[in-house]
Design an enzyme around this catalytic site. Sequence first.
Site, PDB file in Angstrom:
ATOM      1  N   HIS A  12       0.674  -0.943  -0.206  1.00 32.04           N
ATOM      2  CA  HIS A  12       0.084  -0.183  -0.291  1.00 32.04           C
ATOM      3  C   HIS A  12       0.837   1.052  -0.298  1.00 32.04           C
ATOM      4  CE1 HIS A  12      -3.289   2.387   2.306  1.00 32.04           C
ATOM      5  NE2 HIS A  12      -3.723   2.296   1.451  1.00 32.04           N
ATOM      6  N   HIS A  54      -1.472  10.968  -1.737  1.00 35.13           N
ATOM      7  CA  HIS A  54      -2.879  11.060  -1.735  1.00 35.13           C
ATOM      8  C   HIS A  54      -3.999  12.301  -1.366  1.00 35.13           C
ATOM      9  CE1 HIS A  54      -6.210   9.715   0.961  1.00 35.13           C
ATOM     10  NE2 HIS A  54      -5.562   8.736   0.543  1.00 35.13           N
TER      11      HIS A  54
END
Length: 253
Positions: A12, A54
Amino acid sequence: MQDWPYPLWIAHRGAGKLAPENTLAAFRVGASHGYRAFECDVKLSADGIPFLLHDATLQRTTPEQGTAGDRLWSELSRIDAGGWHGRAFAGEPLPSLETIAAYVLRNGFALNIEIKPTPGHEPETGRVVAREAARLWAESRAAPAAPPLLSSFSPEALQGAMESAPELPRALLLDTLWSGWFDTARTLGVAACVTHHELMDAALIAQLHGAGLRALVYTVNDPAEALRLQALGIDGIITDAVDRFSPGESVRD
């Protein structure tokens, strides 16, 4: 996709707990733990360059403030995206998609690109990210391990990706099973759905597999949960815990 070319285990944001997320340093840490597939978040600079970040804003993972997508890439590329994580990573830059593509392609790794638009720029971000991903993989001199998997929570971004590079596989991200999600997934021609791990059960996997889709989950860091999902026949597990799960072995209690 009848043949699913991606490994079960996916790191991730590179290895975004052991190193600054969505940086080349994080990918290298994940690779050092044996990972051969990675997830990252990609959005656009003000001048249309796809880069990794992000959040819509800069302040959580850099010393800067404000909306990242409002800045030119020439400015973004000079921002320290590593120092927040620790002194060892100080000066680590925000990477472009081109930089990450070069790294994964040269090493034969697989990449899941989450299209993470700045709010209000969903279709454009999907189109540009997909077009650039298709170009980078097509121009690579190395034989790719797999095409990039384009995922997003935004149906509008996935629609843009489908219009720009229909040949690239897509996945719909789901944090809830909202009304109409399954019809939307089929309309978008996705190859997979990626849900929060708590949503995934035997019935949902059966529904997805019955429609010819793959079932993936995020973000699994608990061994018991990983065991449950593997027993159900999950196709992909996105994890932060690259130092706890060996990607070449089954999970043990």
